[in-house]
Scaffold this motif. Structure first.
Motif, mmCIF file in Angstrom:
data_model
loop_
_atom_site.group_PDB
_atom_site.id
_atom_site.type_symbol
_atom_site.label_atom_id
_atom_site.label_comp_id
_atom_site.label_asym_id
_atom_site.label_seq_id
_atom_site.Cartn_x
_atom_site.Cartn_y
_atom_site.Cartn_z
ATOM 1 N N SER A 186 6.678 -55.600 -38.513
ATOM 2 C CA SER A 186 6.164 -54.619 -37.664
ATOM 3 C C SER A 186 6.513 -53.450 -38.200
ATOM 4 O O SER A 186 7.363 -53.184 -39.212
ATOM 5 N N LYS A 187 5.887 -52.575 -37.768
ATOM 6 C CA LYS A 187 6.109 -50.980 -38.107
ATOM 7 C C LYS A 187 7.637 -50.511 -37.428
ATOM 8 O O LYS A 187 7.935 -49.351 -37.909
ATOM 9 N N ALA A 188 8.066 -51.297 -36.462
ATOM 10 C CA ALA A 188 9.202 -50.648 -35.603
ATOM 11 C C ALA A 188 10.314 -50.691 -36.328
ATOM 12 O O ALA A 188 10.773 -51.764 -36.947
ATOM 13 N N SER A 189 11.374 -49.764 -35.863
ATOM 14 C CA SER A 189 12.603 -49.743 -36.262
ATOM 15 C C SER A 189 13.635 -49.783 -35.247
ATOM 16 O O SER A 189 13.070 -49.569 -33.955
ATOM 17 N N VAL A 190 14.698 -50.617 -35.326
ATOM 18 C CA VAL A 190 15.732 -50.656 -34.308
ATOM 19 C C VAL A 190 16.676 -49.469 -34.398
ATOM 20 O O VAL A 190 17.230 -49.128 -35.155
ATOM 21 N N VAL A 191 16.980 -48.760 -33.047
ATOM 22 C CA VAL A 191 17.787 -47.710 -32.990
ATOM 23 C C VAL A 191 18.901 -47.916 -31.877
ATOM 24 O O VAL A 191 18.481 -48.847 -30.756
ATOM 25 N N CYS A 192 20.144 -47.317 -32.062
ATOM 26 C CA CYS A 192 21.049 -47.358 -31.107
ATOM 27 C C CYS A 192 20.699 -46.241 -30.010
ATOM 28 O O CYS A 192 19.994 -45.418 -29.873
ATOM 29 N N THR A 193 21.798 -46.239 -29.089
ATOM 30 C CA THR A 193 21.657 -45.213 -27.998
ATOM 31 C C THR A 193 23.330 -44.483 -28.027
ATOM 32 O O THR A 193 24.176 -44.867 -28.910
ATOM 33 N N ARG A 194 23.583 -43.474 -27.051
ATOM 34 C CA ARG A 194 24.780 -43.140 -26.650
ATOM 35 C C ARG A 194 25.639 -44.030 -25.997
ATOM 36 O O ARG A 194 26.721 -43.609 -25.546
ATOM 37 N N LYS A 195 25.356 -45.303 -25.684
ATOM 38 C CA LYS A 195 26.231 -46.268 -24.802
ATOM 39 C C LYS A 195 27.181 -46.792 -25.706
ATOM 40 O O LYS A 195 27.048 -48.039 -26.399
ATOM 41 N N THR A 196 28.253 -46.124 -26.246
ATOM 42 C CA THR A 196 28.957 -46.505 -27.221
ATOM 43 C C THR A 196 30.561 -46.317 -26.500
ATOM 44 O O THR A 196 30.765 -45.773 -25.775
ATOM 45 N N GLU A 231 8.934 -44.659 -28.310
ATOM 46 C CA GLU A 231 10.167 -45.259 -28.319
ATOM 47 C C GLU A 231 10.227 -46.138 -27.071
ATOM 48 O O GLU A 231 9.892 -45.634 -26.031
ATOM 49 N N ALA A 232 10.409 -47.777 -27.095
ATOM 50 C CA ALA A 232 10.286 -48.593 -25.909
ATOM 51 C C ALA A 232 11.837 -48.855 -25.711
ATOM 52 O O ALA A 232 12.780 -48.772 -26.769
ATOM 53 N N SER A 233 12.162 -48.726 -24.594
ATOM 54 C CA SER A 233 13.558 -49.047 -24.206
ATOM 55 C C SER A 233 13.597 -49.956 -22.690
ATOM 56 O O SER A 233 12.685 -49.736 -21.980
ATOM 57 N N GLY A 234 14.587 -50.690 -22.680
ATOM 58 C CA GLY A 234 14.795 -51.386 -21.596
ATOM 59 C C GLY A 234 14.958 -52.959 -21.666
ATOM 60 O O GLY A 234 13.684 -53.531 -21.705
ATOM 61 N N LEU A 258 9.652 -47.378 -32.494
ATOM 62 C CA LEU A 258 10.986 -47.711 -32.342
ATOM 63 C C LEU A 258 11.437 -48.623 -31.029
ATOM 64 O O LEU A 258 10.855 -48.453 -29.761
ATOM 65 N N LEU A 259 12.440 -49.248 -31.199
ATOM 66 C CA LEU A 259 13.074 -50.035 -30.256
ATOM 67 C C LEU A 259 14.486 -49.552 -29.800
ATOM 68 O O LEU A 259 15.160 -49.797 -30.789
ATOM 69 N N SER A 260 14.687 -48.975 -28.873
ATOM 70 C CA SER A 260 15.933 -48.592 -28.484
ATOM 71 C C SER A 260 16.723 -49.747 -27.555
ATOM 72 O O SER A 260 16.339 -50.110 -26.569
ATOM 73 N N VAL A 261 18.139 -49.967 -28.322
ATOM 74 C CA VAL A 261 18.741 -51.061 -27.659
ATOM 75 C C VAL A 261 20.207 -50.655 -27.382
ATOM 76 O O VAL A 261 20.883 -50.498 -28.618
ATOM 77 N N GLY A 262 20.475 -50.401 -26.398
ATOM 78 C CA GLY A 262 21.845 -50.090 -25.921
ATOM 79 C C GLY A 262 22.894 -51.277 -25.969
ATOM 80 O O GLY A 262 24.179 -50.787 -26.493
ATOM 81 N N TRP A 263 22.549 -52.206 -25.944
ATOM 82 C CA TRP A 263 23.706 -53.369 -25.831
ATOM 83 C C TRP A 263 24.543 -53.814 -27.162
ATOM 84 O O TRP A 263 25.518 -54.233 -27.203
ATOM 85 N N ILE A 264 23.575 -53.273 -28.306
ATOM 86 C CA ILE A 264 24.146 -53.715 -29.562
ATOM 87 C C ILE A 264 25.388 -52.860 -29.771
ATOM 88 O O ILE A 264 26.224 -53.404 -30.727
ATOM 89 N N THR A 265 25.562 -51.730 -29.121
ATOM 90 C CA THR A 265 27.014 -50.990 -29.557
ATOM 91 C C THR A 265 27.781 -51.385 -28.317
ATOM 92 O O THR A 265 29.095 -51.388 -28.290
ATOM 93 N N HIS A 266 27.436 -51.481 -26.791
ATOM 94 C CA HIS A 266 28.255 -51.431 -25.777
ATOM 95 C C HIS A 266 28.573 -52.927 -25.514
ATOM 96 O O HIS A 266 29.541 -53.140 -24.737
#
Length: 286
Positions: free
Chosen positions: A129-139, A242-245, A262-270
């Motif tokens: 796909s064209k989507a990239s995976v991005v993190c969040t401030r949930k660190t 950006e998709a999130s949730g 973009l796919l925004s994924v918080g749990w990859i850091t927290h």
């Protein structure tokens, strides 16, 4: 894209703080009592589970801050996918220092490699796909730079690093401002021309409002794949989507197939599990 290392100035403070926390007020009383000062050892740092490595700079620095006489030979760079049993590094030097720094070094390497590993899993799920995976401030407080580096090591990208480097208008900002359009207008008058503005929308009605006034990016929060496809059609390439949730390795492909950027994924850091990495004694000299 090559993985650029973090400057030592960024890596050293959290590593030094972790060592000081472990050493307390008296140092490593066990190693000091049990191990002769002149004793030297060689140990192997190895993967006990398959994953992606990140955090070697932090691990090496832990050993060197404890004793500069310790040498670390890396057998793989950060960003490498390893199998169970693979050797990551060989470490040689005074045995007391090796044992004192061991847990801090493994804590950093295991934690950051865990983040890189789960990030790589999401990246693999959206391949094609064209989507990239991005993190969040949930660190983890104090570890944001290292954790976001680990995301990059796993093939992901970084969202904003902190509150100061981009505007992200969330649902509570919208509620207090009195609407999406008003929140965007206030943001435009309150920041400089170099600052990007993104707004979170929960409904397609809010999305239409955001697109009418114009914005640099839209965060499509907790939308179904069907809603995401409709949202992408509404945006029609005019801004970043950006998709999130609730995005997981199992749902990521369907989310990416909607056409979002973009796919925004918080749990990859927290919530990433630690990658199991061990330090095993190989030989000694005195």
């Amino acid at each position: 894209m090559s993985l650029a290392p973090l400057p030592r100035l960024i890596v050293e403070p959290p590593v030094r703080a972790a060592l000081l926390e472990d050493l307390g007020l008296a140092g490593d009383i066990t190693s000091t009592a049990v191990i002769p000062a002149e004793h030297r050892s060689t140990v192997i740092m190895g993967a006990r589970k398959a994953g992606v490595i990140a955090g070697l700079d932090a691990a090496e620095l832990a050993f060197q801050l404890v004793d500069p006489a310790i040498s670390v030979t890396r057998h793989v760079p950060d960003g490498t996918a390893v199998k169970r049993g693979d050797t990551i590094a060989t470490i040689e030097g005074p045995s007391r220092g090796l044992l004192t720094a061991e847990r801090t070094a493994l804590n950093f390497l295991g934690h950051l490699s865990g983040i890189a590993t789960v990030t790589a899993g999401i990246v693999a799920a959206v391949e094609g796909s064209k989507a990239s995976v991005v993190c969040t401030r949930k660190t983890t407080p104090g570890l944001r730079a290292l954790e976001k580096y680990a995301v990059r090591a796993g093939g992901g990208m970084n969202h904003r690093f902190a509150l100061h480097d981009a505007v992200l208008i969330k649902d509570n900002h919208v509620a207090i401002a009195g609407g999406v359009a008003e929140a965007i207008r206030r943001a435009r008058t309150g920041v400089g021309h170099m600052v990007k503005i993104e707004v979170e929308v929960d409904t397609l009605t809010q999305l239409h409002e955001a697109m009418e006034i114009g914005v640099d990016a839209v965060l499509l929060d907790n939308m179904t794949p069907d809603e995401l496809r409709e949202a992408v059609a509404i945006v029609a390439g005019r801004t970043i989507t950006e998709a999130s949730g609730g995005i997981t390795p199992e749902t990521a492909a369907a989310v990416a197939a909607s056409g979002v950027d973009l796919l925004s994924v918080g749990w990859i850091t927290h919530s990433a599990p630690t990658l199991d990495i061990g330090l095993d004694f190989q030989s000694a000299s005195s």
